[in-house]
Design a protein around this motif. Structure first.
Motif, short mmCIF file in Angstrom:
data_model
loop_
_atom_site.label_atom_id
_atom_site.label_comp_id
_atom_site.label_asym_id
_atom_site.label_seq_id
_atom_site.Cartn_x
_atom_site.Cartn_y
_atom_site.Cartn_z
N ALA A 105 54.15 55.06 6.52
CA ALA A 105 55.27 55.56 7.33
C ALA A 105 56.41 54.55 7.37
CB ALA A 105 54.79 55.88 8.75
N ARG A 106 56.09 53.28 7.54
CA ARG A 106 57.14 52.24 7.57
C ARG A 106 57.91 52.18 6.25
NH1 ARG A 106 56.81 48.65 11.80
NH2 ARG A 106 54.88 48.74 13.00
N THR A 107 57.17 52.21 5.15
CA THR A 107 57.81 52.10 3.84
C THR A 107 58.64 53.33 3.52
OG1 THR A 107 55.99 50.68 3.10
CG2 THR A 107 57.38 51.65 1.39
N ARG A 126 75.95 50.72 -9.23
CA ARG A 126 75.18 51.95 -9.44
C ARG A 126 74.96 52.62 -8.09
NH1 ARG A 126 69.88 49.79 -12.31
NH2 ARG A 126 70.21 48.04 -10.91
N ASP A 127 74.96 53.93 -8.07
CA ASP A 127 74.70 54.65 -6.82
C ASP A 127 73.28 54.42 -6.33
OD1 ASP A 127 77.23 55.74 -6.71
OD2 ASP A 127 76.65 57.60 -7.71
N ARG A 128 72.37 54.21 -7.27
CA ARG A 128 70.96 54.09 -6.90
C ARG A 128 70.31 52.98 -7.72
NH1 ARG A 128 66.62 58.90 -6.01
NH2 ARG A 128 64.77 57.64 -6.36
N ILE A 129 70.02 51.90 -7.06
CA ILE A 129 69.31 50.77 -7.66
C ILE A 129 67.82 51.14 -7.65
CG2 ILE A 129 68.73 48.32 -7.38
CD1 ILE A 129 71.51 48.09 -5.90
N PRO A 130 67.09 50.88 -8.73
CA PRO A 130 65.66 51.21 -8.73
C PRO A 130 64.91 50.48 -7.62
CG PRO A 130 66.39 50.63 -10.94
CD PRO A 130 67.52 50.31 -10.01
N ILE A 131 64.02 51.21 -6.95
CA ILE A 131 63.18 50.63 -5.90
C ILE A 131 61.73 50.70 -6.36
CG2 ILE A 131 62.39 50.80 -3.51
CD1 ILE A 131 65.08 52.06 -2.80
N TYR A 132 61.12 49.54 -6.51
CA TYR A 132 59.69 49.44 -6.82
C TYR A 132 58.98 49.12 -5.51
CZ TYR A 132 60.71 48.99 -11.87
OH TYR A 132 61.13 49.19 -13.16
N ILE A 133 57.83 49.70 -5.31
CA ILE A 133 57.11 49.55 -4.06
C ILE A 133 55.75 48.91 -4.33
CG2 ILE A 133 56.12 50.76 -2.07
CD1 ILE A 133 58.24 52.98 -2.61
N ALA A 134 55.42 47.88 -3.55
CA ALA A 134 54.12 47.23 -3.65
C ALA A 134 53.08 48.15 -3.02
CB ALA A 134 54.14 45.89 -2.94
N ALA A 135 52.01 48.41 -3.75
CA ALA A 135 50.98 49.31 -3.26
C ALA A 135 49.64 48.97 -3.89
CB ALA A 135 51.35 50.76 -3.59
N TYR A 136 48.58 49.09 -3.10
CA TYR A 136 47.25 48.94 -3.67
C TYR A 136 46.27 49.97 -3.14
CZ TYR A 136 46.74 46.16 0.59
OH TYR A 136 46.76 45.73 1.89
N GLY A 137 46.57 50.64 -2.08
CA GLY A 137 45.71 51.70 -1.57
C GLY A 137 46.17 53.06 -2.08
N PRO A 138 45.29 54.06 -2.06
CA PRO A 138 45.63 55.36 -2.60
C PRO A 138 46.82 56.03 -1.91
CG PRO A 138 43.46 55.43 -1.54
CD PRO A 138 43.90 54.01 -1.58
N LYS A 139 46.97 55.88 -0.61
CA LYS A 139 48.08 56.52 0.09
C LYS A 139 49.41 55.86 -0.26
CE LYS A 139 45.38 58.30 3.92
NZ LYS A 139 45.11 58.24 5.35
N MET A 140 49.41 54.54 -0.40
CA MET A 140 50.64 53.84 -0.79
C MET A 140 50.99 54.16 -2.24
SD MET A 140 52.30 52.23 1.58
CE MET A 140 53.32 51.11 0.65
N LEU A 193 52.64 57.38 -2.30
CA LEU A 193 54.01 57.26 -1.81
C LEU A 193 54.94 56.77 -2.92
CD1 LEU A 193 55.97 57.39 0.64
CD2 LEU A 193 55.46 54.95 0.97
N VAL A 194 54.46 55.82 -3.72
CA VAL A 194 55.27 55.32 -4.84
C VAL A 194 55.61 56.48 -5.77
CG1 VAL A 194 55.31 53.82 -6.87
CG2 VAL A 194 54.32 52.98 -4.73
N GLY A 195 54.64 57.32 -6.06
CA GLY A 195 54.89 58.47 -6.91
C GLY A 195 55.88 59.45 -6.31
N GLU A 196 55.90 59.55 -5.00
CA GLU A 196 56.82 60.48 -4.32
C GLU A 196 58.24 59.96 -4.25
OE1 GLU A 196 55.40 61.53 -0.41
OE2 GLU A 196 53.36 61.87 -1.16
N GLY A 216 59.27 56.33 -5.06
CA GLY A 216 59.60 55.08 -5.73
C GLY A 216 60.03 55.27 -7.17
N ASP A 217 60.60 54.22 -7.71
CA ASP A 217 60.99 54.19 -9.12
C ASP A 217 60.03 53.35 -9.95
OD1 ASP A 217 63.48 55.71 -8.81
OD2 ASP A 217 64.13 53.97 -7.64
N GLY A 218 59.12 52.65 -9.28
CA GLY A 218 58.16 51.81 -9.96
C GLY A 218 57.14 51.28 -8.97
N LEU A 219 56.04 50.78 -9.50
CA LEU A 219 54.92 50.26 -8.71
C LEU A 219 54.77 48.77 -8.93
CD1 LEU A 219 52.18 50.70 -7.11
CD2 LEU A 219 51.14 51.06 -9.36
N LEU A 220 54.65 48.04 -7.84
CA LEU A 220 54.31 46.61 -7.92
C LEU A 220 52.88 46.45 -7.47
CD1 LEU A 220 57.44 44.94 -6.28
CD2 LEU A 220 56.85 44.99 -8.70
#
Length: 185
Positions: free
Chosen positions: A113-115, A159-173, A176-179, A181-185
């Protein structure tokens, strides 16, 4: 297409040393150089590196979202994107729970929710900065009231939209990256 990035060590290093390593990474053919937040401002090394590199993408691998507002983060990465002629990547995450608790007194509960809210507010901040428009957001963790007039003018963005990569290691995060984010950390 395979892309290869490298993390630049911030600890036991200087800002100019970080920049020198970004130049070396670019010369070695890496696609992206990431730095991370720990006892240094994650945006400072990238700012210096942006002035000394030409091709390599420069990313925060990660910038902790809890100690700074979404509007501040949006401005900081927009500065790096401008200095690098559009080569910035914003990598974000809550940060290490122990670090956030010890040094910032910040809770790390409800990471999804925070992310989600933070990314929404970053993108709304870019809309406001560049177009003077954005939806007013009254979130659970942050709020942003958009003024009806912008007397000081707009901020041009590379650029109007800078890519946002999100740090994630659990299935819900990771979901969220897939929904959003532009990339996964």
């Amino acid at each position: 297409m395979t892309r290869i990035g490298i993390t630049l060590p911030l600890l036991n290093n200087t800002i100019s040393g970080i920049s020198d390593m970004a130049v070396a990474a670019e010369d070695a053919g890496f696609d992206t150089a990431f730095d991370y937040q720990y006892c240094r401002n994650v945006f400072m090394g990238l700012s210096q590196a942006s002035l000394q590199t030409k091709r390599i993408q420069l990313g925060t691998g990660l910038a902790a979202i809890l100690p700074r507002t979404p509007f501040e983060t949006a401005n900081l990465i927009a500065d790096v994107d401008e200095m690098s002629d559009g080569r910035a990547i914003l990598g974000i995450g809550l940060g290490t729970p122990q670090f956030m608790g010890m040094f910032h007194g910040m809770p790390t509960n409800r990471p999804v929710a925070r992310t989600r809210e933070y990314v929404q507010m970053i993108r709304a901040s870019w809309d406001f900065m560049s177009k003077g428009t954005a939806a007013e957001i009254a979130g659970e963790f942050h709020s942003m009231a958009i003024p009806s007039e912008v007397p000081w003018g707009l901020r041009p963005l590379v650029r109007d939209r800078i890519p946002i990569y999100i740090a994630a290691y659990g299935p819900k995060m990771i979901q969220l990256v897939g929904e959003i984010g532009d990339g996964l950390l």
